[in-house]
Design an enzyme around this catalytic site. Structure first.
Site, short mmCIF file in Angstrom:
data_model
loop_
_atom_site.label_atom_id
_atom_site.label_comp_id
_atom_site.label_asym_id
_atom_site.label_seq_id
_atom_site.Cartn_x
_atom_site.Cartn_y
_atom_site.Cartn_z
N LYS A 179 0.80 -1.21 0.00
CA LYS A 179 0.00 0.00 0.00
C LYS A 179 0.84 1.27 0.00
O LYS A 179 0.43 2.30 -0.55
CB LYS A 179 -0.97 -0.01 1.19
CG LYS A 179 -2.12 -0.99 1.04
CD LYS A 179 -3.08 -0.90 2.20
CE LYS A 179 -4.36 -1.66 1.92
NZ LYS A 179 -4.15 -3.07 1.60
N GLU B 56 -2.62 7.04 7.50
CA GLU B 56 -3.34 7.92 6.59
C GLU B 56 -4.35 8.73 7.39
O GLU B 56 -4.81 8.29 8.45
CB GLU B 56 -4.10 7.12 5.52
CG GLU B 56 -3.27 6.60 4.38
CD GLU B 56 -4.12 5.89 3.34
OE1 GLU B 56 -3.59 5.62 2.26
OE2 GLU B 56 -5.30 5.62 3.60
N ARG C 42 -7.34 -7.81 -9.76
CA ARG C 42 -8.09 -9.04 -9.99
C ARG C 42 -9.53 -8.68 -10.30
O ARG C 42 -9.90 -7.50 -10.30
CB ARG C 42 -8.07 -9.91 -8.73
CG ARG C 42 -8.54 -9.14 -7.49
CD ARG C 42 -8.75 -10.02 -6.30
NE ARG C 42 -8.92 -9.28 -5.07
CZ ARG C 42 -10.02 -8.67 -4.67
NH1 ARG C 42 -11.10 -8.68 -5.45
NH2 ARG C 42 -10.08 -8.03 -3.51
#
Length: 440
Positions: free
Chosen positions: A116, A200, A293
């Protein structure tokens, strides 16, 4: 076109992939654990191979067993579905180095988006908005406290290698951050083998909006449309709808353009999803992650665009030039029918004694009457999908479909959906990721 396909997954997604492959006259090979031997996806495939006991590490995550099955049955390609090995770059590389076709993006794209922190940095460099946060792993508590002071509380503590809503916690102040940092690091190390953590800015009232992208064989990346995914429990989705009731034409144009830039930044091929957090008050949106995906919620995009995303995946993987229209019409809603308590959302496995699917709805199911839902896997039983000319018609169809779906045996969350579909906040379309908590 691919001629033979091994589906390296189980349940409803394996069954759904097999359905499209058979329509395209592709020979299908299912792999299954001992616990899944009697499930519909095994019976509907042209061939089936037992690959190990119920424990996913010994079956659906056992790359050697899956590759051995592919070799034994002369499979030409492997479709990983979602979960398990679908975003495992090492597995993707091994599949391709074995001379098989990988129905998914290149391993380098999976690697780039799998971390990430790396993903955030790549997206920022590509001009995709990212939320204020750290650009490298948080080294220790002191570094976390310093970063949080700069970002501003509350902060989200996230496992860098996490996914599926796991490995996340909110800290409203320094005391909470000291506690949650250690918890998330330990969880990440245990679950993902990587204790790296980032911080974050946490937005208490946001919407979760994502964009379906397709990376075509000729190198172009296109964005189809957005999906709303804000009905969640424990950061995991329960309901999705397309298009998002929070996104108007100008915002849609900005979000789709950002999603295309995200795909281009990693030379993306095949189907993928760019997930964002949207502040409905300001119209600002921030990159959350890219899922490399097929998504669980892909059917709602299929219904409003009139396409088959699995077919497009197979054609792109085969190197075909495909033409995809971005035109859409109507409104679609998907409900994830889980074997879980409808109040506390705790898993409730058991034998299915009644299974009656509703009329006038699409049901992508992994089970049927007589099957046993075991505790070894995700609790998803089926996806209930409806489409209407507009959102109000789709809501009416969803209510009728929930009322017409009869399941007995394991606990299930149909009563929750009956409640949600009458909830004034949800019906208005003006809701956010806190809606389930406010209902409880």
């Amino acid at each position: 076109m691919i001629e033979s396909l091994l589906v390296a997954n189980r349940g409803e997604i394996a069954r759904r992939i097999i359905r499209t492959a058979k329509r395209l006259n592709i020979r299908t090979i299912a792999v299954h654990s001992d616990a899944d031997a009697d499930l519909p996806f095994v019976l509907e495939a042209d061939e089936a191979v037992a690959i190990g006991p119920a424990n996913p590490a010994q079956s659906y995550r056992n790359a050697d067993a899956i590759l051995a099955a592919a070799k034994e049955r002369n499979a030409q390609a492997i479709h990983p579905g979602y979960g398990f090995l679908s975003e495992n770059a090492g597995f993707a590389r091994t599949v391709e180095s074995s001379g098989l076709v990988w129905v998914g993006p290149a391993a380098d794209a999976i690697t780039a988006m799998g971390d990430k922190i790396n993903a955030r940095n790549l997206m920022a460099a590509a001009g995709v908005p990212v939320a204020p946060g750290t650009t490298e792993p948080v080294a220790d508590v002191d570094a976390a406290l310093a970063a949080a002071r700069e970002i501003g509380y509350p902060v989200m503590v996230k496992a860098a290698a996490g996914g599926g809503g796991m490995g996340m916690a909110v800290a409203a102040d320094e005391a909470a951050l000291r506690t949650e940092l250690g918890k998330v690091q330990a969880f990440a190390e245990r679950m993902f083998g990587d204790g790296s953590v980032l911080l974050e800015r946490y937005f208490p009232r946001v919407r979760h909006v994502e964009v379906q992208i397709l990376g075509l064989a000729d190198g172009r990346v296109i964005a189809l449309s957005e999906r709303e995914c804000s009905v969640q429990r424990r950061n995991q989705k329960l309901v999705e709808e397309a298009p998002s009731p929070a996104v108007g034409p100008e915002l849609r144009e900005r979000i789709l353009a950002a999603a295309v830039r995200a795909g281009e930044a990693v030379n993306y091929r095949n189907a993928g999803t760019v997930e964002c957090l949207l502040d409905p008050a300001t119209g600002e949106f921030f990159f959350l992650e890219m899922n490399t995906r097929l998504q669980v919620e892909h059917p709602i995009t299929e219904l409003i665009h009139g396409i088959d995303l699995v077919e497009l995946q197979l054609r792109i993987a085969s190197g075909e030039d495909v033409t995809v229209s971005t035109d859409k019409s109507g409104h679609a809603i998907e409900l994830r029918i889980n074997a879980e308590d409808p109040k506390r959302f705790l898993p409730g496995p058991g034998k299915i004694t009644t299974w009656v699917e509703p009329a006038d709805a699409r049901v992508d199911s992994g089970y049927t009457e007589g099957n046993t839902v075991t505790p070894f896997y995700d609790s998803l039983l089926a996806k209930l999908i409806v489409v209407g000319a507009d959102r109000m018609e789709a809501l009416a169809k969803a209510r009728a479909a929930v009322a017409g779906f009869a399941i007995a045996g394991p606990k299930n969350n149909l009563p929750f959906f009956a409640e949600l579909l009458e909830n004034p906040e949800f019906v208005s379309g003006d809701y956010d990721t806190g809606i389930v908590g406010r209902m409880r």
